[in-house]
Design a protein around this motif. Structure first.
Motif, PDB file in Angstrom:
ATOM      1  N   ASP A   1     -16.537  -5.485 -33.815  1.00  0.00           N
ATOM      2  CA  ASP A   1     -15.467  -4.488 -33.796  1.00  0.00           C
ATOM      3  C   ASP A   1     -15.413  -3.647 -35.056  1.00  0.00           C
ATOM      4  O   ASP A   1     -14.578  -2.731 -35.177  1.00  0.00           O
ATOM      5  CB  ASP A   1     -14.104  -5.155 -33.562  1.00  0.00           C
ATOM      6  N   GLY A   2     -16.296  -3.919 -36.008  1.00  0.00           N
ATOM      7  CA  GLY A   2     -16.376  -3.121 -37.231  1.00  0.00           C
ATOM      8  C   GLY A   2     -15.360  -3.465 -38.289  1.00  0.00           C
ATOM      9  O   GLY A   2     -15.332  -2.834 -39.350  1.00  0.00           O
ATOM     10  N   ASN A   3     -14.530  -4.465 -38.056  1.00  0.00           N
ATOM     11  CA  ASN A   3     -13.422  -4.728 -38.971  1.00  0.00           C
ATOM     12  C   ASN A   3     -13.827  -5.487 -40.233  1.00  0.00           C
ATOM     13  O   ASN A   3     -13.121  -5.416 -41.241  1.00  0.00           O
ATOM     14  CB  ASN A   3     -12.307  -5.489 -38.243  1.00  0.00           C
ATOM     15  N   SER A   4     -14.927  -6.222 -40.203  1.00  0.00           N
ATOM     16  CA  SER A   4     -15.371  -6.932 -41.415  1.00  0.00           C
ATOM     17  C   SER A   4     -16.326  -6.034 -42.189  1.00  0.00           C
ATOM     18  O   SER A   4     -17.543  -6.255 -42.258  1.00  0.00           O
ATOM     19  CB  SER A   4     -16.057  -8.250 -41.035  1.00  0.00           C
ATOM     20  N   VAL A   5     -15.751  -5.001 -42.792  1.00  0.00           N
ATOM     21  CA  VAL A   5     -16.542  -3.943 -43.430  1.00  0.00           C
ATOM     22  C   VAL A   5     -17.277  -4.472 -44.657  1.00  0.00           C
ATOM     23  O   VAL A   5     -16.700  -5.140 -45.512  1.00  0.00           O
ATOM     24  CB  VAL A   5     -15.622  -2.763 -43.820  1.00  0.00           C
ATOM     25  N   LEU A   6     -18.573  -4.133 -44.734  1.00  0.00           N
ATOM     26  CA  LEU A   6     -19.420  -4.549 -45.850  1.00  0.00           C
ATOM     27  C   LEU A   6     -19.724  -3.412 -46.813  1.00  0.00           C
ATOM     28  O   LEU A   6     -20.204  -3.645 -47.925  1.00  0.00           O
ATOM     29  CB  LEU A   6     -20.747  -5.105 -45.318  1.00  0.00           C
ATOM     30  N   SER A   7     -19.499  -2.172 -46.382  1.00  0.00           N
ATOM     31  CA  SER A   7     -19.882  -1.015 -47.179  1.00  0.00           C
ATOM     32  C   SER A   7     -19.080   0.191 -46.739  1.00  0.00           C
ATOM     33  O   SER A   7     -18.652   0.281 -45.582  1.00  0.00           O
ATOM     34  CB  SER A   7     -21.380  -0.742 -47.008  1.00  0.00           C
ATOM     35  N   TYR A   8     -18.872   1.136 -47.657  1.00  0.00           N
ATOM     36  CA  TYR A   8     -18.277   2.434 -47.311  1.00  0.00           C
ATOM     37  C   TYR A   8     -19.331   3.542 -47.303  1.00  0.00           C
ATOM     38  O   TYR A   8     -18.994   4.718 -47.157  1.00  0.00           O
ATOM     39  CB  TYR A   8     -17.170   2.796 -48.297  1.00  0.00           C
ATOM     40  N   GLY A  59      -8.303  -1.698 -46.503  1.00  0.00           N
ATOM     41  CA  GLY A  59      -7.983  -3.071 -46.877  1.00  0.00           C
ATOM     42  C   GLY A  59      -8.511  -4.017 -45.830  1.00  0.00           C
ATOM     43  O   GLY A  59      -9.086  -3.611 -44.822  1.00  0.00           O
ATOM     44  N   ASN A  60      -8.350  -5.321 -46.102  1.00  0.00           N
ATOM     45  CA  ASN A  60      -8.739  -6.343 -45.140  1.00  0.00           C
ATOM     46  C   ASN A  60     -10.229  -6.236 -44.772  1.00  0.00           C
ATOM     47  O   ASN A  60     -10.601  -6.299 -43.607  1.00  0.00           O
ATOM     48  CB  ASN A  60      -7.866  -6.247 -43.893  1.00  0.00           C
ATOM     49  N   VAL A  61     -11.072  -6.060 -45.799  1.00  0.00           N
ATOM     50  CA  VAL A  61     -12.511  -5.923 -45.570  1.00  0.00           C
ATOM     51  C   VAL A  61     -13.190  -7.271 -45.805  1.00  0.00           C
ATOM     52  O   VAL A  61     -12.554  -8.252 -46.196  1.00  0.00           O
ATOM     53  CB  VAL A  61     -13.118  -4.846 -46.492  1.00  0.00           C
ATOM     54  N   SER A  62     -14.489  -7.321 -45.564  1.00  0.00           N
ATOM     55  CA  SER A  62     -15.234  -8.563 -45.736  1.00  0.00           C
ATOM     56  C   SER A  62     -15.266  -8.997 -47.206  1.00  0.00           C
ATOM     57  O   SER A  62     -15.336  -8.159 -48.118  1.00  0.00           O
ATOM     58  CB  SER A  62     -16.672  -8.381 -45.240  1.00  0.00           C
ATOM     59  N   ALA A  63     -15.252 -10.318 -47.418  1.00  0.00           N
ATOM     60  CA  ALA A  63     -15.379 -10.845 -48.775  1.00  0.00           C
ATOM     61  C   ALA A  63     -16.753 -10.542 -49.360  1.00  0.00           C
ATOM     62  O   ALA A  63     -16.960 -10.642 -50.578  1.00  0.00           O
ATOM     63  CB  ALA A  63     -15.137 -12.351 -48.775  1.00  0.00           C
ATOM     64  N   ASN A  64     -17.684 -10.143 -48.494  1.00  0.00           N
ATOM     65  CA  ASN A  64     -19.039  -9.794 -48.947  1.00  0.00           C
ATOM     66  C   ASN A  64     -19.223  -8.285 -49.105  1.00  0.00           C
ATOM     67  O   ASN A  64     -20.370  -7.825 -49.210  1.00  0.00           O
ATOM     68  CB  ASN A  64     -20.064 -10.330 -47.945  1.00  0.00           C
TER      69      ASN A  64
END
Length: 482
Positions: free
Chosen positions: A100-107, A141-146
């Motif tokens: 779903d794209g919610n655990s964002v790793l990069s902008y 906010g609420n992005v991946s810890a990685n």
């Protein structure tokens, strides 16, 4: 020769009729945020167009990537066009750990499952050719810890669920988020950004971010999916969303919450559900109601009430589900889409009428699911009647609410209502049905139509006379030269 004669006759007829029809206004010209209607989708769950990026795809596993991509969306643009939507809203498309794209790793990087930069740019360009716009989510906010920013460069706060929130008070974080959003919208030619996961960021910063995006691209929209005091171009109204759900989830409801639409003030997003919670179809099923019937009366309200309608992907096939991933199935384009036509008809009405998009609203009747309201301007009067009850209902509308010498012409089912002798328009609707009426001049017989029909007939006969006359002259000439 006979074929050419028929083509000539048809050309004359079409040319004549075209001079009698008003020119359609361009949907693109001067379009603002209140003129839009939004189709909201998750890239991974819409359509798989390219097998080359199907890395560990498993369509039988709900929380796995299912293969949807930018190429797939482009291949199915006509599906969205057929329903009349003017804007596509994409869920997060950055590199991510989840479908779903919610655990964002990069902008800065796009999710490889969704496609390449070139494929996204091609999708945006093709969408623009179709006079539609594209916005995409930008989670702040609420992005991946990685996430790539957690390498010590920017301050962050570890959340209990294992995700990361950026420190909203840190100036470096604020500047980096603003620049990342600006780079995102300009690099891919997007028409706007939907800022999500706003918790912790105050209105001052959000307004600075909104201004930065506006400055970077003229006419860009900045939306959010959360209620906020910041100056977003468009944001949801949770109280109106709840009023809609309560008033249409079942027949014979308490529809009194719909009176809040009487306020002609700020208008926001109208929606029955979103992609973060239960589908409206789920609520309908839980209430032991029939989804197609419920959705048909609900959609009439969605596209005619004040606000910008947003519909989540799959609503046209009544997608169910209480929570993700159940509520995020891969779209099945082979499913019956009877509801799709109604969405298209309602959206077309809204697209063609500025009054239906931004006209004054007045609630004329609201009783236990039977709603009648008007949308009016100097140019038009529309009356919308929705019978969300289990019986045939009627109501009398005073002539002053419609206008003198008017008739109400139904544009969905062809109903016609004329003013009665006592100066009333009597609206009668069968159970669980809706009709949208336009107030036309009532001149008794349709004199212009009769004149036009007569002229077409005369022109047709005249054309035949000329063809016959020229044929005779040609035969005489051929005999003389023989």
């Amino acid at each position: 020769m006979k074929g050419k004669r028929l083509i000539g006759i048809a050309a004359i007829f079409l040319l004549f009729i075209s001079t009698m029809m008003p020119a359609a206004a361009s949907a693109e010209a001067g379009r603002g945020i209140m003129d839009e209607s939004i189709y909201d989708l998750l890239v991974d769950r819409f359509n798989n167009g390219a097998g080359k990026n199907d890395i560990d795809v498993d369509t039988h596993k709900g929380d796995a990537f299912n293969g949807g991509d930018f190429i797939g969306i482009q291949a199915r643009l006509q599906h969205i066009i057929d329903m009349g939507f003017t804007m596509i809203s994409l869920g997060p498309i950055f590199k991510t750990e989840t479908y779903d794209g919610n655990s964002v790793l990069s902008y800065t990087e796009l999710e490889p499952h969704f496609g390449t930069k070139e494929e996204l740019v091609a999708l945006v360009k093709e969408t623009h050719k179709k006079n539609m716009k594209v916005v995409a989510d930008f989670p702040i906010g609420n992005v991946s810890a990685n996430h790539e920013w957690t390498n010590g460069q920017y301050k962050f706060i570890q959340s209990a669920d294992g995700t990361v929130d950026w420190d909203p008070a840190d100036a470096n974080v604020q500047n980096a988020l603003k620049q990342a959003a600006v780079d995102f919208i300009t690099e891919y030619g997007l028409d706007g950004i939907r800022l999500t996961n706003l918790e912790g960021f105050d209105d001052t910063f959000l307004n600075e971010m909104i201004d930065a995006i506006h400055d970077a691209k003229e006419g860009a929209y900045v939306l959010t999916n959360e209620e906020s005091g910041a100056a977003f171009d468009l944001k949801p109204d949770e109280s109106k969303m709840e009023a809609l759900r309560q008033s249409f989830v079942r027949a014979d409801p308490d529809s009194s919450p719909m009176d809040m639409f009487k306020d002609n003030g700020e208008m926001g997003i109208l929606q029955f559900d979103d992609l973060t919670g239960p589908r409206f179809t789920y609520d309908i099923v839980e209430a032991r109601m029939f989804p197609p019937t419920r959705w048909k009366v609900a959609a009439t309200a969605l596209f005619t009430l004040p606000g910008v309608p947003l519909m989540t992907y799959g609503t046209e096939i009544a997608v169910n589900g209480k929570e993700a991933p159940e509520s995020h199935p891969l779209f099945n384009f082979k499913t019956d889409m009877e509801f799709k036509d109604l969405i298209g008809n309602l959206n077309e009405l809204r697209n063609e009428s500025e009054t239906l998009r931004s006209g004054e609203f007045e609630m004329l009747h609201n009783e236990d699911g039977f709603l009648i309201y008007t949308r009016t301007s100097e140019d038009e009067t529309w009356l919308v009647a929705i019978n969300n009850t289990s019986k045939t209902v009627s109501a009398a509308i005073p002539v002053e609410k419609i206008g003198e010498n008017k008739k109400l012409r139904g544009v969905l089912d062809g109903d016609l209502i004329r003013e009665s002798d006592d100066g009333m328009f009597r609206v009668v609707l069968d159970r669980e049905l809706a009709e949208v009426y336009i107030a036309d001049e009532d001149k008794g017989f349709n004199t212009p139509y009769l004149i036009a029909s007569t002229l077409v007939y005369v022109m047709f006969l005249g054309f035949l006379f000329l063809v016959i006359k020229k044929g005779r002259e040609r035969r005489r000439t051929e005999k003389k030269t023989a």
